[in-house]
Design a protein around this motif. Structure first.
Motif, PDB file in Angstrom:
ATOM      1  N   GLY A   1     -14.179  19.149   2.335  1.00  0.00           N
ATOM      2  CA  GLY A   1     -13.053  19.432   3.217  1.00  0.00           C
ATOM      3  C   GLY A   1     -11.736  19.179   2.508  1.00  0.00           C
ATOM      4  N   ASN A   2     -10.841  18.480   3.181  1.00  0.00           N
ATOM      5  CA  ASN A   2      -9.527  18.166   2.610  1.00  0.00           C
ATOM      6  C   ASN A   2      -9.481  16.797   1.950  1.00  0.00           C
ATOM      7  OD1 ASN A   2      -8.348  20.585   3.440  1.00  0.00           O
ATOM      8  ND2 ASN A   2      -8.018  19.777   5.493  1.00  0.00           N
ATOM      9  N   ARG A   3     -10.626  16.157   1.792  1.00  0.00           N
ATOM     10  CA  ARG A   3     -10.646  14.815   1.233  1.00  0.00           C
ATOM     11  C   ARG A   3     -10.218  14.813  -0.232  1.00  0.00           C
ATOM     12  NH1 ARG A   3     -14.514  15.326   4.939  1.00  0.00           N
ATOM     13  NH2 ARG A   3     -14.764  13.665   6.460  1.00  0.00           N
ATOM     14  N   VAL A   4      -9.515  13.754  -0.622  1.00  0.00           N
ATOM     15  CA  VAL A   4      -9.059  13.584  -2.002  1.00  0.00           C
ATOM     16  C   VAL A   4     -10.255  13.197  -2.864  1.00  0.00           C
ATOM     17  CG1 VAL A   4      -7.564  12.208  -3.502  1.00  0.00           C
ATOM     18  CG2 VAL A   4      -6.777  12.868  -1.217  1.00  0.00           C
ATOM     19  N   ARG A   5     -10.343  13.795  -4.053  1.00  0.00           N
ATOM     20  CA  ARG A   5     -11.397  13.458  -5.018  1.00  0.00           C
ATOM     21  C   ARG A   5     -10.818  12.482  -6.032  1.00  0.00           C
ATOM     22  NH1 ARG A   5     -13.569  18.690  -7.549  1.00  0.00           N
ATOM     23  NH2 ARG A   5     -15.264  17.315  -8.162  1.00  0.00           N
ATOM     24  N   CYS A   6     -11.612  11.482  -6.426  1.00  0.00           N
ATOM     25  CA  CYS A   6     -11.129  10.488  -7.382  1.00  0.00           C
ATOM     26  C   CYS A   6     -12.319   9.873  -8.110  1.00  0.00           C
ATOM     27  CB  CYS A   6     -10.299   9.410  -6.681  1.00  0.00           C
ATOM     28  SG  CYS A   6     -11.206   8.459  -5.453  1.00  0.00           S
ATOM     29  N   THR A   7     -12.028   9.064  -9.115  1.00  0.00           N
ATOM     30  CA  THR A   7     -13.067   8.336  -9.841  1.00  0.00           C
ATOM     31  C   THR A   7     -13.388   7.030  -9.126  1.00  0.00           C
ATOM     32  OG1 THR A   7     -12.249   9.294 -11.913  1.00  0.00           O
ATOM     33  CG2 THR A   7     -13.731   7.412 -12.096  1.00  0.00           C
ATOM     34  N   SER A   8     -12.367   6.306  -8.666  1.00  0.00           N
ATOM     35  CA  SER A   8     -12.548   5.028  -7.953  1.00  0.00           C
ATOM     36  C   SER A   8     -11.446   4.872  -6.913  1.00  0.00           C
ATOM     37  CB  SER A   8     -12.485   3.832  -8.906  1.00  0.00           C
ATOM     38  OG  SER A   8     -13.620   3.759  -9.708  1.00  0.00           O
ATOM     39  N   ARG A   9     -11.719   4.037  -5.904  1.00  0.00           N
ATOM     40  CA  ARG A   9     -10.696   3.734  -4.908  1.00  0.00           C
ATOM     41  C   ARG A   9     -10.866   2.301  -4.427  1.00  0.00           C
ATOM     42  NH1 ARG A   9     -11.705   2.996   0.334  1.00  0.00           N
ATOM     43  NH2 ARG A   9      -9.681   3.578   1.127  1.00  0.00           N
ATOM     44  N   THR A  10      -9.778   1.766  -3.891  1.00  0.00           N
ATOM     45  CA  THR A  10      -9.820   0.435  -3.298  1.00  0.00           C
ATOM     46  C   THR A  10      -8.813   0.381  -2.162  1.00  0.00           C
ATOM     47  OG1 THR A  10      -9.758  -1.952  -3.752  1.00  0.00           O
ATOM     48  CG2 THR A  10      -8.109  -0.597  -4.864  1.00  0.00           C
ATOM     49  N   SER A  11      -9.013  -0.544  -1.268  1.00  0.00           N
ATOM     50  CA  SER A  11      -8.056  -0.813  -0.189  1.00  0.00           C
ATOM     51  C   SER A  11      -7.832  -2.309  -0.160  1.00  0.00           C
ATOM     52  CB  SER A  11      -8.599  -0.366   1.167  1.00  0.00           C
ATOM     53  OG  SER A  11      -8.762   1.020   1.201  1.00  0.00           O
ATOM     54  N   GLN A  12      -6.678  -2.708   0.309  1.00  0.00           N
ATOM     55  CA  GLN A  12      -6.435  -4.135   0.420  1.00  0.00           C
ATOM     56  C   GLN A  12      -5.673  -4.442   1.696  1.00  0.00           C
ATOM     57  OE1 GLN A  12      -4.281  -4.583  -3.325  1.00  0.00           O
ATOM     58  NE2 GLN A  12      -2.633  -5.464  -2.141  1.00  0.00           N
ATOM     59  N   ASP A  13      -5.858  -5.674   2.152  1.00  0.00           N
ATOM     60  CA  ASP A  13      -5.270  -6.101   3.416  1.00  0.00           C
ATOM     61  C   ASP A  13      -4.090  -7.042   3.237  1.00  0.00           C
ATOM     62  OD1 ASP A  13      -7.128  -4.666   4.942  1.00  0.00           O
ATOM     63  OD2 ASP A  13      -8.607  -6.247   4.646  1.00  0.00           O
ATOM     64  N   GLY A  14      -3.926  -7.620   2.059  1.00  0.00           N
ATOM     65  CA  GLY A  14      -2.877  -8.624   1.886  1.00  0.00           C
ATOM     66  C   GLY A  14      -2.049  -8.401   0.645  1.00  0.00           C
ATOM     67  N   GLN A  15      -0.808  -8.796   0.696  1.00  0.00           N
ATOM     68  CA  GLN A  15       0.106  -8.600  -0.427  1.00  0.00           C
ATOM     69  C   GLN A  15      -0.183  -9.510  -1.607  1.00  0.00           C
ATOM     70  OE1 GLN A  15       4.003  -9.346   1.078  1.00  0.00           O
ATOM     71  NE2 GLN A  15       3.587 -11.467   1.601  1.00  0.00           N
ATOM     72  N   TYR A  16      -1.076 -10.487  -1.422  1.00  0.00           N
ATOM     73  CA  TYR A  16      -1.422 -11.402  -2.513  1.00  0.00           C
ATOM     74  C   TYR A  16      -2.637 -10.919  -3.297  1.00  0.00           C
ATOM     75  CZ  TYR A  16       1.762 -14.443  -0.006  1.00  0.00           C
ATOM     76  OH  TYR A  16       2.870 -14.949   0.614  1.00  0.00           O
ATOM     77  N   GLU A  17      -3.227  -9.804  -2.887  1.00  0.00           N
ATOM     78  CA  GLU A  17      -4.442  -9.301  -3.514  1.00  0.00           C
ATOM     79  C   GLU A  17      -4.134  -8.380  -4.684  1.00  0.00           C
ATOM     80  OE1 GLU A  17      -7.088  -7.407  -0.725  1.00  0.00           O
ATOM     81  OE2 GLU A  17      -6.453  -8.753   0.874  1.00  0.00           O
TER      82      GLU A  17
END
Length: 166
Positions: free
Chosen positions: A89-105
């Motif tokens: 679909g319209n999803r972005v293709r990439c090699t790796s991904r990450t998400s984070q919840d805090g500004q200290y990460e």
């Protein structure tokens, strides 16, 4: 002894290699486009067009709270199709991904892949990345207090490229 992979069989020894290490920091604003990570590129001239290039890289990135970040392996300024996820679909293709919840990460993400360049011309393999919001940082977290806490540590990022006989 040959090494069998999904892409084929590696019969021979290591023929060529290159490495780049980034120890400094770099920052970017959110973007839908990929941004090259300075200092994370290797140029290699394959001895044969059908030889395999094995890429091993790690990228440490941090960002604002609730930020998703992607990283992609690049060849001569374009994305390496063999090192990205499938189109859906319209999803972005990439090699790796990450998400984070805090500004200290800060997250260290792996980027790995293998392909045949199809050419004996010089090939430049690099790492590019983007974030969906705020600012993202290479080799540090968003908040960096210049103290002895682990939140302020300075990791490094690197890329290694190896040429193997096909």
């Amino acid at each position: 002894m040959p090494i069998r992979t999904a892409q084929g069989t590696i019969h021979g020894p290591l023929l060529n290699f290159g490495i780049a290490t980034k120890r400094g920091t770099q920052s970017f604003g959110a973007s839908t486009s990929l941004t090259a990570i300075s200092g994370l590129s290797v140029s290699i001239t394959p001895q044969h067009a059908n030889n395999y290039l094995l890429i091993l890289a790690q990228l440490t990135i941090g960002g604002n709270s609730a930020t998703s970040m992607i990283a992609t392996l690049m060849l001569n300024g374009g994305e390496i199709t063999d090192t990205r996820g499938n189109a859906d679909g319209n999803r972005v293709r990439c090699t790796s991904r990450t998400s984070q919840d805090g500004q200290y990460e800060a997250h260290t993400i792996p980027l790995m892949g293998m392909f045949t360049p199809g050419s004996t011309s010089a090939q430049t393999i690099s790492v590019s990345a983007s974030a969906n919001a705020g600012t993202f940082w290479v080799n540090r977290s968003h908040t960096s207090n210049n103290d002895t806490s682990r939140d302020s540590s300075r990791p490094f990022s690197c890329i290694q490229v190896f040429e193997f006989h096909s």
